[in-house]
Design a protein around this motif. Sequence first.
Motif, PDB file in Angstrom:
ATOM      1  N   LEU A 143       0.829  -1.199   0.000  1.00  0.00           N
ATOM      2  CA  LEU A 143       0.000   0.000   0.000  1.00  0.00           C
ATOM      3  C   LEU A 143       0.868   1.254   0.000  1.00  0.00           C
ATOM      4  O   LEU A 143       0.607   2.212  -0.739  1.00  0.00           O
ATOM      5  N   THR A 146       2.342   1.697  -3.462  1.00  0.00           N
ATOM      6  CA  THR A 146       1.321   2.179  -4.396  1.00  0.00           C
ATOM      7  C   THR A 146       1.049   3.648  -4.159  1.00  0.00           C
ATOM      8  O   THR A 146       0.915   4.465  -5.070  1.00  0.00           O
ATOM      9  N   PHE A 147       0.992   3.959  -2.883  1.00  0.00           N
ATOM     10  CA  PHE A 147       0.761   5.292  -2.425  1.00  0.00           C
ATOM     11  C   PHE A 147       1.842   6.271  -2.894  1.00  0.00           C
ATOM     12  O   PHE A 147       1.564   7.381  -3.330  1.00  0.00           O
ATOM     13  N   GLU A 151       1.379   9.584  -5.251  1.00  0.00           N
ATOM     14  CA  GLU A 151       1.811  10.945  -4.928  1.00  0.00           C
ATOM     15  C   GLU A 151       2.673  11.538  -6.033  1.00  0.00           C
ATOM     16  O   GLU A 151       2.741  12.751  -6.194  1.00  0.00           O
ATOM     17  N   VAL A 256      -6.371   1.882  -5.893  1.00  0.00           N
ATOM     18  CA  VAL A 256      -5.783   3.179  -5.552  1.00  0.00           C
ATOM     19  C   VAL A 256      -5.443   3.982  -6.808  1.00  0.00           C
ATOM     20  O   VAL A 256      -5.728   5.181  -6.886  1.00  0.00           O
TER      21      VAL A 256
ATOM     22  N   LEU B 245      -7.724   7.520   1.696  1.00  0.00           N
ATOM     23  CA  LEU B 245      -7.489   7.900   0.306  1.00  0.00           C
ATOM     24  C   LEU B 245      -8.664   8.668  -0.276  1.00  0.00           C
ATOM     25  O   LEU B 245      -8.508   9.434  -1.217  1.00  0.00           O
ATOM     26  N   ILE B 249      -5.498  14.301   0.583  1.00  0.00           N
ATOM     27  CA  ILE B 249      -4.291  13.694   1.114  1.00  0.00           C
ATOM     28  C   ILE B 249      -3.403  14.774   1.727  1.00  0.00           C
ATOM     29  O   ILE B 249      -3.103  15.789   1.106  1.00  0.00           O
ATOM     30  N   VAL B 253      -0.542  11.103   6.095  1.00  0.00           N
ATOM     31  CA  VAL B 253      -0.444   9.733   5.585  1.00  0.00           C
ATOM     32  C   VAL B 253       1.021   9.384   5.295  1.00  0.00           C
ATOM     33  O   VAL B 253       1.465   8.271   5.561  1.00  0.00           O
ATOM     34  N   ASN B 254       1.780  10.369   4.774  1.00  0.00           N
ATOM     35  CA  ASN B 254       3.213  10.143   4.544  1.00  0.00           C
ATOM     36  C   ASN B 254       3.919   9.832   5.853  1.00  0.00           C
ATOM     37  O   ASN B 254       4.800   8.974   5.906  1.00  0.00           O
ATOM     38  N   SER B 257       3.094   6.340   6.874  1.00  0.00           N
ATOM     39  CA  SER B 257       3.822   5.427   5.979  1.00  0.00           C
ATOM     40  C   SER B 257       5.285   5.339   6.373  1.00  0.00           C
ATOM     41  O   SER B 257       5.870   4.248   6.436  1.00  0.00           O
TER      42      SER B 257
END
Lengths: 311, 283, 365
Positions: A143, A146-147, A151, A256, B245, B249, B253-254, B257
Amino acid sequence: MAGKAQVDPPGGYEAAANAQRLHRNWLLSLPAIVLLLIGASGPLLIVLVYSFLHPGDYGGVIWKPTLDAWFKIFFSVDIFDETVHLADAHLSIFWRSVKLSLLTTLITFGFGFPTAYFIATRPKSQRAAWLFLITIPFWTNLLIRTFAIMEVIRNEGIINTWAIRLGLIDQPIQMLYTEGAVLLGMAYVYLPLMVLPLYAAIDRFDFHLLEAGYDLYASRWQVFRRIVLPLVSPGIVAGSILVFVPSLGAYVTPRVLGGGKKMMIGNFIELQFGQGQNWPLGASLSMLLLIVVAVALLVYVRTISRDRADA
Amino acid sequence: MPETGPHTPATARRRADFSVQKMPGFAAIAIACFVILYAPIITLVIYSFNAGQSVALWQGFSVKWYYIALENRAVQEAALRSLIIAASASAISSVVATMAAIGTTRTGAFKGRTAIYLLINQPLMVPEIVTAVALLIFFASIKVATGYGGLGYLIVAHAAFCVPFAYLPIRARLEGMDATLELAAADLYATPWLAFRRITLPLLAPGIAAGAMLAFVISLDDVIITEFVKSAGQDTLPTYMLGQLRRAITPEVNAISTALLALTLVLLSVFFVLTRARESRSD
Amino acid sequence: MANGKASVAVAARGVSKIFGSGSNEVRALDDVSLDIRTNEFFTLLGPSGCGKTTLLRLVAGFESPTRGSIFLDGEDITAEPPNRRPVNTVFQSYALFPHLTVAQNVAFGLEMLGRPRKEISDTVARMLALVRMEQLANRATSQISGGQQQRVALARALAPRPKVLLLDEPLSALDLKLRKEMQIELKRLQTETGITFIFVTHDQEEALTMSDRIAVMSAGRILQIGSPEEIYNHPAGRFVASFIGESNFFEGTVHNVRGNSVEIRMPSGDMVTAHSLSGKPEGSVTFAVRPEHVRLEQFGTSGTLAATVTDSVYFGTDTHCHLELDGGERLVARLQNKVSGGPGYEKGMRAGVRFDDGAAQVLAD
């Protein structure tokens, strides 16, 4: 004779020892077997059963056997005149899934082979480090990866933002939610799956054979085509299967990067259990996917065993 | 025969060897590959430290998104849940995988061994979405029958798909182990259990630890099965992120992650140290 | 060809090869020059790490010399890649292509050269017959024995009819019996095909039995080039004398030189006549005597060196007598056994030592 006094067990001591070993091995494996039957394999049987049932009104099933769900994978019946048509919407999703998976396999091979070859030809002391660089993305959350791609390519993402700032474009280019985005994402996330088995195959390759090839007047291309490729072909098959199988069942990446529009089989299956409320159709689609994957794996196993037989 | 001396200009310079292994263009593609693999991840990490809202424009260094994520109750709960599930799944799967590895390795072929192999490796072969759907159906009916709605379902599901990841390193370690060690122990009057406790288990420990580490990482990363099996309000970090999502954004979220990434990296490094120790010892 | 006597197939001129750099620098070859004649069976002999394989790889083109040049039939081929050099190699590991059959392996080089199909199949059949492998043409290379693999490797390297065949310790993986057979086989092939063979080995016996000429190498240098007899009977230096066969070494001072004959005074005062290969030795020198060229006679016989037997070991065909001269030097004599038994010299006995005429050899170092 001292041994004569004892009575041999039926079938002799060896057979008794074998039976005991069999017993012990199964007993040791039992917890794993039970866990996997509950948490992985057993429920697949339920899916198989569900694929032959009628859908309930709000999800679930009605316990009446039918082949309807399997039929509906490929065909649709017109509500008005009851004529049978090919289910175009379904077929286009299958086609996209197969097409994108094949392309993903091709792209990862194109990039993965030189990379695996590069790593395998580094000095021994460096190889582990290069391999580690491939393994980190491999173990990194799918994920997140993919994320990261999202971006980079979305309208407010780094490419569009900087292209506009530099005056290259006026409007952001729509890259996200396209088939291209899904393909890029899948190639990106599955690349390590191609590199690792290819590396394993190339690493086993005897580079003396290359010397023999050059010694016998082969050019670089001929050496590559006639010696390297055939000998690492088990690795190529392994890598291709390892990329193709998860690509075909991909769910996160198309969701996504493809949004709701560029669905693949995985998303379509999910839809049947969500908004679609057609569990039997979802079940039959799952089984279909499973069958395709099983065929691919069979091809793989046969290639490997043929290779073993040759060796 | 030309009488060429050793110091004629044509031969005095040092020539590059003919490289047998070299293939034109391969190194360039490989380097490009590494850049492509890392550039997006590194970008993601960098923008987790952005002071502004954007994940594309740099507005100064800040760790505020980490604070925001830390103070977000939903994130806290999801993180805790992720860790609980990963720890439980890793513990369960390494125990059953160790037993199964001992039962199926170095014993020669026996009736049903192939079936056990297939079952153990099944999570690697069946597409995750199919297993997820199957578990959704199965657990839904159990929920109705028993009324239990806790984390147990997620733990069982995670433990199951973690088994092959725990099994493989343990098996590899077992296969590399000298079988005569246990025979020597038996020869020195150790019972099978004592031989296992005193000889096999200590030697196997790095393999088990490595397997547990992999299982933990795999559980921590899972999205699909969790997404299907979880009840309402049972988000793990990955499913929480997937849910985010749909909204705008932000670097929050970064930040999440990056934290997950860092945890994975630490566990992976431990795994490699453990397997490295194995290699050097067997040398 | 500038050289009138025999034409030169391969020549090396001032060849050095340095691996690594700085403190890791290894000088594998140090200013090596040699001529290998057309149609000869030439052997590079030396211990592992002496540079013999490096020299072979330089001729094959897998390595480029740091300095110097390689010539093939008078043409500088130093810059040519291996796939454009008309030389072929029999590799130590054979390096047979595992995905190809025996016949496909043999055909490989011809296919790469783009020879017509008919010619390829004819040549392959001829080559397989030459190495007596016709029956196994369609076998996979993994399904044949080590000795058969060796033959396939030979046929494969011979098929394109190279100007020079390079053999890198090709017999080292075979057991003793097979190795003896293959030695004869290789010699036969070389005679039948008339191709120049360059053979690398660390086995002195192999070198002596098969070669027309031998180059003895050590530490990246060529110490001596000559026929097997020359190398064995007239070793140039201490290394050659001890690496090929066994030798007893003695010190002495030059008393008188007449042609190749040198009179040497040993420290005990005894005089020994030795043979010198070249130059005019003077001062203190070392000379070598082979154990089988040492005779034992009655103690006190005139012209013998007084010695005591320190040990006597029975070897079946001969007996090794370990002796100590009264001057303190130790030596071994290898004495032929007779039907009646050993030579009859037991530990502690006194004896007179005599060297066969021409057996003592003055060494250069």
